[in-house]
Write a protein that holds these residues in place. Structure first.
Motif, PDB file in Angstrom:
ATOM      1  N   PHE A 139       0.834  -1.206   0.000  1.00 50.67           N
ATOM      2  CA  PHE A 139       0.000   0.000   0.000  1.00 50.67           C
ATOM      3  C   PHE A 139       0.869   1.256   0.000  1.00 50.67           C
ATOM      4  O   PHE A 139       0.593   2.217  -0.723  1.00 50.67           O
ATOM      5  CB  PHE A 139      -0.916   0.013   1.224  1.00 50.67           C
ATOM      6  CG  PHE A 139      -1.988  -1.053   1.222  1.00 50.67           C
ATOM      7  CD1 PHE A 139      -2.629  -1.411   0.046  1.00 50.67           C
ATOM      8  CD2 PHE A 139      -2.364  -1.694   2.396  1.00 50.67           C
ATOM      9  CE1 PHE A 139      -3.615  -2.384   0.036  1.00 50.67           C
ATOM     10  CE2 PHE A 139      -3.345  -2.658   2.400  1.00 50.67           C
ATOM     11  CZ  PHE A 139      -3.978  -3.012   1.220  1.00 50.67           C
ATOM     12  N   GLU A 140       1.919   1.238   0.797  1.00 52.84           N
ATOM     13  CA  GLU A 140       2.809   2.402   0.848  1.00 52.84           C
ATOM     14  C   GLU A 140       3.519   2.612  -0.478  1.00 52.84           C
ATOM     15  O   GLU A 140       3.681   3.741  -0.951  1.00 52.84           O
ATOM     16  CB  GLU A 140       3.824   2.227   1.985  1.00 52.84           C
ATOM     17  CG  GLU A 140       3.185   2.294   3.373  1.00 52.84           C
ATOM     18  CD  GLU A 140       4.197   2.150   4.490  1.00 52.84           C
ATOM     19  OE1 GLU A 140       5.412   2.050   4.176  1.00 52.84           O
ATOM     20  OE2 GLU A 140       3.796   2.145   5.663  1.00 52.84           O
ATOM     21  N   GLN A 141       3.953   1.503  -1.097  1.00 52.24           N
ATOM     22  CA  GLN A 141       4.618   1.614  -2.397  1.00 52.24           C
ATOM     23  C   GLN A 141       3.637   2.123  -3.457  1.00 52.24           C
ATOM     24  O   GLN A 141       4.003   2.920  -4.321  1.00 52.24           O
ATOM     25  CB  GLN A 141       5.183   0.258  -2.814  1.00 52.24           C
ATOM     26  CG  GLN A 141       5.937   0.269  -4.152  1.00 52.24           C
ATOM     27  CD  GLN A 141       7.217   1.084  -4.074  1.00 52.24           C
ATOM     28  OE1 GLN A 141       7.818   1.182  -3.013  1.00 52.24           O
ATOM     29  NE2 GLN A 141       7.629   1.666  -5.168  1.00 52.24           N
ATOM     30  N   ALA A 142       2.374   1.682  -3.377  1.00 52.21           N
ATOM     31  CA  ALA A 142       1.362   2.137  -4.335  1.00 52.21           C
ATOM     32  C   ALA A 142       1.145   3.641  -4.213  1.00 52.21           C
ATOM     33  O   ALA A 142       1.075   4.353  -5.218  1.00 52.21           O
ATOM     34  CB  ALA A 142       0.046   1.382  -4.108  1.00 52.21           C
ATOM     35  N   ARG A 143       1.017   4.134  -2.967  1.00 53.33           N
ATOM     36  CA  ARG A 143       0.850   5.577  -2.766  1.00 53.33           C
ATOM     37  C   ARG A 143       2.071   6.342  -3.271  1.00 53.33           C
ATOM     38  O   ARG A 143       1.951   7.415  -3.872  1.00 53.33           O
ATOM     39  CB  ARG A 143       0.608   5.876  -1.279  1.00 53.33           C
ATOM     40  CG  ARG A 143      -0.757   5.466  -0.783  1.00 53.33           C
ATOM     41  CD  ARG A 143      -1.058   6.092   0.567  1.00 53.33           C
ATOM     42  NE  ARG A 143      -0.104   5.666   1.585  1.00 53.33           N
ATOM     43  CZ  ARG A 143      -0.265   4.592   2.345  1.00 53.33           C
ATOM     44  NH1 ARG A 143      -1.330   3.821   2.177  1.00 53.33           N
ATOM     45  NH2 ARG A 143       0.622   4.278   3.262  1.00 53.33           N
TER      46      ARG A 143
END
Length: 328
Positions: free
Chosen positions: A119-123
């Protein structure tokens, strides 16, 4: 011995990569927090091993260690590139960001924790990046172009304690018995052991479908009314006679008892136009009666149906069944 040594090396490598993925950019995380995340992901290491590995990583990567107070906090330094997750393109980043927004209350806590690095990488992929690169304009603007809109008066979700949700979702995920301290709408408190069978989001509220110990009927508990919860290390065999989809289709979340009725009512044409596009049931029949539409459909008898019909006021006239007509 060579095979054993190779397996050990691969396990160490996996452990190190999982640890690196969980070190955030925007805030600090402690060794005990990372220890819990790794345990939830199935990587069993003692706390001292996690602490020792973090200290090693801080020496070889751009990781900041805040040692002003214990437990120490770790995060990537502002200019660090961090650990990029391979294979996550802009389309996948959009999908993951949307999934996090709309499924975060329906995923087990340990699964959600294991997905957090993604999720952090996606953001990161959809916004300004620390290495100076940016996502395409189309991708970065997409989140501003889509929205899930409520069909009723929007309500703020009642607060659910994080530890309660974590314990409930963990017990549900593992088919483990759950001890709860629950207060009903009148404030009456009950301590009980329950068998968690399903989790449902209805509008702004979350409900746990469960069976109380020594009972074979299902009840729905509002998660915000669970004051304490503890997943136990005793497990149960999921009942074959329970199906969450069937439970929903029987109108149980609408406060019904699973009884079907043949609903007949008249509704003003303009008011009921949407029922021509979104029918009440597969067998719905509509006839025109002057300025009115006469509608017949097989539906579940629930309190939710009663509230829905009352919402139309004088624009609707219920013909049958008579027991329902008398309540309106």
């Amino acid at each position: 011995w060579a095979v054993k040594g190779k397996a050990s090396t691969l396990e160490t490598l996996r452990f190190t990569l999982e640890l690196l993925k969980r070190i955030p950019r925007t805030h600090k995380v402690s060794a005990p927090e990372l220890y819990r995340q790794l345990s939830d992901a199935g990587l069993e290491r003692d706390l001292r091993t996690v602490q020792r590995q973090l200290d090693e990583l801080a020496q070889h990567f751009d990781i900041e260690r805040d040692s002003r107070s214990k437990p120490y906090g770790y995060q990537w330094k502002p200019a660090a590139r961090g650990l990029s997750l391979p294979g996550l393109n802009e389309k996948e980043s959009l999908l993951l960001t949307l999934a996090q927004q709309h499924l975060r209350n329906l995923l087990p806590a340990e699964v959600l924790a294991s997905l957090q690095p993604f999720f952090e990488q996606a953001r990161d992929n959809l916004g300004p990046r620390s290495d100076g690169r940016e996502a395409s304009k189309a991708a970065s603007e997409w989140m501003k172009k889509v929205r899930v809109v409520s069909t009723s008066q929007p309500l703020l979700p009642p607060p659910v304690a994080d530890d309660v949700f974590d314990q409930v979702s963990t017990a549900l995920y593992k088919n483990a018995w759950l001890d709860v301290d629950y207060a009903n709408a009148a404030g009456k408190a009950t301590r009980a052991r329950v068998m968690p069978l399903g989790l449902a989001q209805q509008g702004a509220r979350l409900y746990l479908v469960c069976r109380f110990e020594n009972y074979d009927n299902e009840r729905s508990l509002a998660l915000n009314r669970i004051r304490e919860a503890k997943a136990l290390n005793t497990f149960f065999k999921r009942p074959r006679d329970f199906d969450l989809e069937k439970f929903d289709n029987e109108g149980r979340f609408g406060f019904g008892a699973g009884k079907k009725i043949r609903l007949q009512f008249r509704i003003r044409k303009l008011t009921g136009q949407h029922l021509l596009e979104s029918p009440l049931s597969e067998d719905q029949k509509v006839t025109v009666d002057g300025d009115w539409l006469r509608i017949r459909a097989t539906v579940m008898e629930t309190e939710q149906l009663t509230w829905w019909l009352r919402g139309f006021g004088n624009e609707v006239e219920v013909i049958g069944p008579l027991t329902l007509a008398r309540r309106l």
